[in-house]
Design an enzyme around this catalytic site. Structure first.
Site, PDB file in Angstrom:
ATOM      1  CE  LYS A   1      26.060  -4.685  12.075  1.00 16.38           C
ATOM      2  NZ  LYS A   1      25.651  -6.062  12.110  1.00 16.38           N
TER       3      LYS A   1
HETATM    4  C1  LIG Z   1      25.372  -7.236  13.015  1.00 18.85           C
HETATM    5  C2  LIG Z   1      26.261  -8.408  13.064  1.00 18.85           C
HETATM    6  C3  LIG Z   1      25.786  -9.712  12.976  1.00 18.85           C
HETATM    7  C4  LIG Z   1      24.320 -10.061  13.004  1.00 18.85           C
HETATM    8  O1  LIG Z   1      23.558  -9.394  12.079  1.00 18.85           O
HETATM    9  P1  LIG Z   1      21.993  -9.136  12.358  1.00 18.85           P
HETATM   10  O2  LIG Z   1      21.530  -8.704  11.000  1.00 18.85           O
HETATM   11  O3  LIG Z   1      21.881  -8.078  13.385  1.00 18.85           O
HETATM   12  O4  LIG Z   1      21.400 -10.427  12.766  1.00 18.85           O
HETATM   13  C5  LIG Z   1      26.707 -10.741  12.938  1.00 18.85           C
HETATM   14  N1  LIG Z   1      28.023 -10.517  13.020  1.00 18.85           N
HETATM   15  C6  LIG Z   1      28.520  -9.274  13.121  1.00 18.85           C
HETATM   16  C7  LIG Z   1      30.001  -9.073  13.190  1.00 18.85           C
HETATM   17  C8  LIG Z   1      27.657  -8.185  13.169  1.00 18.85           C
HETATM   18  O5  LIG Z   1      28.143  -6.951  13.330  1.00 18.85           O
END
Ligand SMILES: *Cc1c(COP(=O)(O)O)cnc(C)c1O
Length: 416
Positions: free
Chosen positions: A202
């Protein structure tokens, strides 16, 4: 790095951008007194709330934990339902199931994967027909561009449902507010809570980490309690007066209470230090990602309609987490796996975001026969190309050329 290295290094679809200030920030924590939740967590939460313009930011151990906590804080449980677009990461839907509520999947725009007001309306109608009580709606800002929050939020509120934005892709983005203004994603101008992830892929990385932002003090307090075992240490909330207070009425120094069950979903100071250092560079990250996306847009333009960027949302100033394109694989006489394998052999990583969640075997059993044509059409064509801060415009050029070869678009209409 030699020229050959930089030309041919493997390009994943996404990766973190760690610099020396990030490393120094983490090392400082390791030399200090707190490894887990301490002053860096507090500093990160304050900085995040200020940056996004929300009253509260409650950090936790992952975006998934943040989604779970949001469901818990809303009191969702068995007998309740929540609407989730089918094109998202598993965790958005899974969080609803973790608290025992039902997921009603919404369809999406076939050209950008975002849930539209008519998709939400249709999902409400399906829930009504099944006798389900929808208590929350989860718009997902897929790839870093925003859904039509004004319409989605108005519709959800008319139906008495809470709005929780899954903003894991969209830190740094802005959405339209209907009054001509724009609001930062995470400010919760048109929602009850927004969910962020600091997974390394991210825009802001913590290693693992997440947060919920909200403007509601009661939700913030509940989120804080639920992420730490359900424990309270505030005398005003104690129920067992005889155990909690001494003769003078002061709270006993060791005393804590657990009015409801909670989890251990805290962020550590090690992770918070990295996230805080990264957050300070958010504007630059977003600008770099936007510039790379513009470069992609320009270079891909001659390849339309066989290869096209996902359609731009009118309701969004995006902060691209993914650079996803739509490819007419059938029309090009090829298959997605073949294209991905060819690109991988050329040192280019790609990914599919996402397999529609309602097609997962677990959800199939819960929603037999559900057909969502927009999600299917999006899924059939989507491919995410590399996009990360360490990339260069030359990388984009190489990727587009290789993609063109891999899809077999032979007649590129060059201006020459
Ligand atoms: C990455 C992501 C999550 C979950 O996040 P984590 O930190 O990996 O648990 C939830 N929703 C979306 C759309 C994501 O891209």
């Amino acid at each position: 790095m030699s020229v050959a290295d930089s030309a041919e290094r493997f390009l994943p679809y996404g990766r973190q951008a760690i610099d020396d200030t990030d490393i120094a920030a983490v090392v400082e924590v390791l030399k200090g007194d707190y490894l887990t939740t301490g002053p860096k967590v507090a500093a990160f939460e304050a900085a995040l709330a200020a940056k996004l313009g929300a009253r509260f930011a409650v950090s936790n151990s992952s975006g998934t934990a943040a989604l779970h906590l949001a469901c818990l804080a809303l009191g969702l449980g068995p007998g309740d339902a929540a609407i989730v677009p089918s094109v998202t990461f598993l965790a958005t839907a899974n969080a609803v199931r973790m608290v025992g509520a039902d997921v009603v999947f919404a369809d999406v725009d076939p050209d950008n994967g975002l849930m539209r007001p008519e998709d939400l309306e249709a999902a409400f109608a399906r829930a009504d027909a099944a006798g389900l009580k929808v208590r929350a709606v989860f718009p997902v800002h897929l790839a870093g561009q925003c859904a039509d929050m004004t319409s989605l939020s108005a519709l959800a509120r008319r139906r008495g449902a809470a709005v929780v934005e899954d903003a894991c892709h969209a830190i740094g983005a802005y959405h339209a507010c209907g009054d001509g203004a724009a609001a930062a994603v995470g400010s919760c101008r048109l929602s009850d809570m927004a969910i962020l992830s600091f997974h390394p892929v991210k825009t802001v990385a913590a290693g693992e980490g997440g947060a919920v932002t909200t403007n509601d003090p009661a939700l913030a307090r509940r989120l804080e309690r639920l992420r730490a075992h359900g424990m309270v240490r505030d005398g005003a909330e104690f129920e067992n007066a005889d155990m909690a207070f001494d003769e003078t009425g002061r709270a006993n120094p060791w005393y804590y209470e657990m009015p409801e069950i909670g989890w251990n979903y805290r962020l550590s100071d090690i992770h918070a230090a990295l996230a805080l250092s990264q957050l300070e560079r958010l504007d630059g990250f977003v600008e770099t990602r936007r510039a790379l996306a513009r470069r992609y847009d320009d270079l891909l333009a001659p390849l339309a309609p066989r290869i096209e960027p996902i359609r731009r949302s009118r309701f969004s100033m995006p902060a691209w987490h993914l650079y996803s394109v739509l490819i007419d694989f059938t029309g090009a006489g090829t298959e997605r796996a073949q294209v991905m394998n060819r690109l991988r052999a050329q040192g280019i990583g790609t990914q599919v975001h996402y397999i529609p969640v309602h097609r997962q075997p677990y959800y199939r059993k819960l929603n037999p026969g559900l057909v969502l044509p927009g999600a299917e059409r999006y899924y059939a064509r989507t491919l995410s190309l590399p996009l990360f801060v360490g990339m260069t415009p030359a990388d984009v050029k190489r990727i587009v050329a290789r993609l063109n070869d891999a899809v077999g678009v032979s007649a590129v209409r060059e201006a020459s």
